[in-house]
Design a protein around this motif. Structure first.
Motif, mmCIF file in Angstrom:
data_model
loop_
_atom_site.group_PDB
_atom_site.id
_atom_site.type_symbol
_atom_site.label_atom_id
_atom_site.label_comp_id
_atom_site.label_asym_id
_atom_site.label_seq_id
_atom_site.Cartn_x
_atom_site.Cartn_y
_atom_site.Cartn_z
ATOM 1 N N GLY A 193 0.812 -1.215 0.000
ATOM 2 C CA GLY A 193 0.000 0.000 0.000
ATOM 3 C C GLY A 193 0.841 1.258 0.000
ATOM 4 N N TRP A 194 1.908 1.242 0.787
ATOM 5 C CA TRP A 194 2.786 2.418 0.860
ATOM 6 C C TRP A 194 3.467 2.662 -0.481
ATOM 7 C CZ3 TRP A 194 2.938 6.200 4.186
ATOM 8 C CH2 TRP A 194 4.038 7.052 4.223
ATOM 9 N N GLY A 195 3.813 1.589 -1.179
ATOM 10 C CA GLY A 195 4.481 1.729 -2.474
ATOM 11 C C GLY A 195 3.588 2.299 -3.556
ATOM 12 N N THR A 196 2.273 2.178 -3.373
ATOM 13 C CA THR A 196 1.359 2.695 -4.401
ATOM 14 C C THR A 196 1.266 4.212 -4.394
ATOM 15 O OG1 THR A 196 -0.524 2.497 -2.893
ATOM 16 C CG2 THR A 196 -0.087 0.635 -4.354
ATOM 17 N N ILE A 197 1.715 4.857 -3.309
ATOM 18 C CA ILE A 197 1.580 6.317 -3.203
ATOM 19 C C ILE A 197 2.258 7.013 -4.377
ATOM 20 C CG2 ILE A 197 2.279 8.321 -1.843
ATOM 21 C CD1 ILE A 197 1.903 6.688 0.651
ATOM 22 N N ILE A 198 3.481 6.589 -4.698
ATOM 23 C CA ILE A 198 4.236 7.234 -5.776
ATOM 24 C C ILE A 198 3.538 7.027 -7.116
ATOM 25 C CG2 ILE A 198 6.423 7.183 -7.034
ATOM 26 C CD1 ILE A 198 7.768 6.453 -4.397
ATOM 27 N N TYR A 199 3.050 5.795 -7.340
ATOM 28 C CA TYR A 199 2.419 5.513 -8.632
ATOM 29 C C TYR A 199 1.065 6.216 -8.761
ATOM 30 C CZ TYR A 199 6.047 1.995 -8.671
ATOM 31 O OH TYR A 199 7.259 1.378 -8.622
ATOM 32 N N LEU A 200 0.306 6.304 -7.668
ATOM 33 C CA LEU A 200 -0.964 7.037 -7.719
ATOM 34 C C LEU A 200 -0.713 8.522 -7.971
ATOM 35 C CD1 LEU A 200 -2.921 5.317 -4.799
ATOM 36 C CD2 LEU A 200 -3.396 5.150 -7.244
ATOM 37 N N ALA A 201 0.368 9.057 -7.371
ATOM 38 C CA ALA A 201 0.717 10.457 -7.627
ATOM 39 C C ALA A 201 1.112 10.652 -9.087
ATOM 40 C CB ALA A 201 1.860 10.873 -6.707
ATOM 41 N N PRO A 231 2.698 3.895 -19.972
ATOM 42 C CA PRO A 231 3.722 4.849 -20.447
ATOM 43 C C PRO A 231 3.757 6.125 -19.609
ATOM 44 C CG PRO A 231 2.501 3.940 -22.293
ATOM 45 C CD PRO A 231 1.772 3.495 -21.059
ATOM 46 N N GLY A 232 2.611 6.532 -19.059
ATOM 47 C CA GLY A 232 2.567 7.752 -18.255
ATOM 48 C C GLY A 232 3.333 7.641 -16.956
ATOM 49 N N ILE A 233 3.343 6.449 -16.363
ATOM 50 C CA ILE A 233 4.054 6.276 -15.080
ATOM 51 C C ILE A 233 5.393 5.565 -15.275
ATOM 52 C CG2 ILE A 233 1.910 6.247 -13.766
ATOM 53 C CD1 ILE A 233 2.169 3.223 -13.552
ATOM 54 N N ALA A 234 5.800 5.368 -16.537
ATOM 55 C CA ALA A 234 7.062 4.658 -16.812
ATOM 56 C C ALA A 234 8.280 5.315 -16.152
ATOM 57 C CB ALA A 234 7.265 4.530 -18.327
ATOM 58 N N PRO A 235 8.424 6.665 -16.197
ATOM 59 C CA PRO A 235 9.602 7.268 -15.523
ATOM 60 C C PRO A 235 9.655 6.948 -14.030
ATOM 61 C CG PRO A 235 8.580 8.853 -17.000
ATOM 62 C CD PRO A 235 7.651 7.681 -16.924
ATOM 63 N N ALA A 236 8.493 6.972 -13.357
ATOM 64 C CA ALA A 236 8.469 6.640 -11.921
ATOM 65 C C ALA A 236 8.838 5.173 -11.706
ATOM 66 C CB ALA A 236 7.091 6.932 -11.340
ATOM 67 N N ILE A 237 8.349 4.289 -12.578
ATOM 68 C CA ILE A 237 8.658 2.860 -12.469
ATOM 69 C C ILE A 237 10.165 2.628 -12.610
ATOM 70 C CG2 ILE A 237 8.366 0.623 -13.590
ATOM 71 C CD1 ILE A 237 5.540 1.455 -14.336
ATOM 72 N N VAL A 238 10.781 3.308 -13.581
ATOM 73 C CA VAL A 238 12.224 3.117 -13.818
ATOM 74 C C VAL A 238 13.036 3.570 -12.615
ATOM 75 C CG1 VAL A 238 14.164 3.902 -15.220
ATOM 76 C CG2 VAL A 238 12.026 3.251 -16.322
ATOM 77 N N ILE A 239 12.691 4.723 -12.049
ATOM 78 C CA ILE A 239 13.444 5.256 -10.907
ATOM 79 C C ILE A 239 13.320 4.333 -9.695
ATOM 80 C CG2 ILE A 239 13.534 7.146 -9.232
ATOM 81 C CD1 ILE A 239 12.790 9.017 -11.546
ATOM 82 N N ILE A 240 12.086 3.875 -9.416
ATOM 83 C CA ILE A 240 11.901 2.981 -8.268
ATOM 84 C C ILE A 240 12.624 1.654 -8.492
ATOM 85 C CG2 ILE A 240 10.194 1.765 -6.866
ATOM 86 C CD1 ILE A 240 10.178 4.777 -6.501
ATOM 87 N N SER A 314 16.104 2.656 -22.122
ATOM 88 C CA SER A 314 14.849 3.419 -22.127
ATOM 89 C C SER A 314 15.039 4.925 -22.204
ATOM 90 C CB SER A 314 14.050 3.084 -20.863
ATOM 91 O OG SER A 314 14.736 3.542 -19.711
ATOM 92 N N GLY A 315 16.268 5.390 -21.956
ATOM 93 C CA GLY A 315 16.495 6.837 -21.956
ATOM 94 C C GLY A 315 16.148 7.494 -20.644
ATOM 95 N N SER A 316 15.596 6.743 -19.680
ATOM 96 C CA SER A 316 15.254 7.273 -18.355
ATOM 97 C C SER A 316 16.278 6.790 -17.340
ATOM 98 C CB SER A 316 13.856 6.802 -17.923
ATOM 99 O OG SER A 316 12.886 7.261 -18.818
#
Length: 319
Positions: A193-201, A231-240, A314-316
């Protein structure tokens, strides 16, 4: 370069604006810098000053002599760790536990965030978010206690269900083959649940007009998720993902120590518990620091490699 308007003799001139000096910038932004001060002090005192203690990994540290008077021994304790029979089992257990945690724990918050995003009822969405966040605030001691209670061979819920369907009861906590499954399952439940905060944001930053255009083109929910949401949350996925890869060898000490038993040391003894058992409880502070420094170097290499690979593919990347 910025410009400023100046007047002289009834004429107006456009001249380059002078770059303010360091002291001028400090005076101008003094209130913002004051807000930053507590955070800076925290990192200086608790993160950077203790780095000086790494030096005891290269010396025969003596509590009475202190760091400045203890004898330097070079890489003696690193060599001792590499040559001990426990080196490969401990490294293998740590790596496998971190790898399983990454494989099952990393995608879980993404999947939950996508499912929550598809819920149309705002009340139900907030309820699911709240329920999924709560385990993050439960201490590892309580989580381990819940796991022991649920997996008890006599009164545990899991064994009662196994018995009800005609299967044999399993003493999960004393069988080494079950330790990794128990650890990863409780870890996913505790932090999903805590991990979803970044992706929901990250989901809130996606333009709603993209979904409207996709619906007009006949795209269903699945295609919208594949072509717009992911694709919209791909940059956040790569960083995490890069940060999680860097933590593969940094398995927390508490929960492993609480769930492990001497019967499960075959799979449960990791670097953190080995450092505690062999280094700290026996007073071998230099040995414990050398092992911890080795873990930090490997984690640093992992995160550099993951960041470079992500930048090329990916370029990210983080930097």
């Amino acid at each position: 370069m910025s410009f400023e308007l100046t007047g002289k003799g009834g004429c107006v001139f456009l001249q380059p604006q002078k770059n303010p000096g360091f002291l001028t910038k400090v005076k101008r932004d003094k209130y913002l810098l004051l807000l930053l001060l507590p955070c800076a002090l925290y990192y200086i005192i608790f993160k950077y000053v203790p780095i000086f203690g790494i030096s005891i990994a290269f010396m025969d540290y003596n509590l009475f002599k202190g760091i400045t008077e203890s004898d330097w021994v070079g890489f003696k304790y690193f060599s001792m760790f590499f040559n001990t029979p426990d080196f490969w089992p401990v490294l293998r257990n740590t790596f496998l536990l971190g790898l399983y945690k990454l494989i099952f724990g990393f995608p879980a918050p993404i999947i939950l965030a996508l499912l929550i995003n598809e819920v149309s009822k705002s009340f139900l969405k907030r309820f699911v978010q709240t329920v999924s966040y709560l385990p993050h605030f439960i201490s590892n001691v309580v989580v381990a206690g819940i796991a022991v209670m649920f997996l008890s061979p006599t009164g545990g819920v899991v064994n009662q269900l196994l018995s009800a369907v005609g299967l044999e009861r399993i003493n999960f906590l004393v069988e080494a083959s079950w330790f990794r499954s128990i650890y990863v399952t409780t870890d996913v439940w505790q932090h999903i649940g805590w991990g979803t905060i970044i992706y929901l944001a990250a989901l809130t930053a996606i333009d709603p007009q993209l979904y409207e255009a996709a619906r007009m083109d006949g795209a269903n929910r699945w295609k919208q998720a594949l072509n717009i949401t992911l694709p919209g949350i791909a940059p956040a996925i790569v960083i995490i993902l890069i940060l999680d890869i860097g933590k593969i060898l940094e398995i927390g000490f508490e929960k492993v120590y609480l769930l492990a038993t001497p019967a499960t040391y075959e799979t449960a003894d990791i670097i953190s518990t080995y450092v505690y058992r062999v280094g700290l409880t026996q007073g071998n502070y230099s040995y414990a620091t050398a092992i911890d420094l080795f873990t930090g170097i490997i984690s640093f290499i992992f995160i550099i490699a993951a960041n470079s690979f992500s930048r090329r593919v990916s370029g990210s990347s983080i930097w």
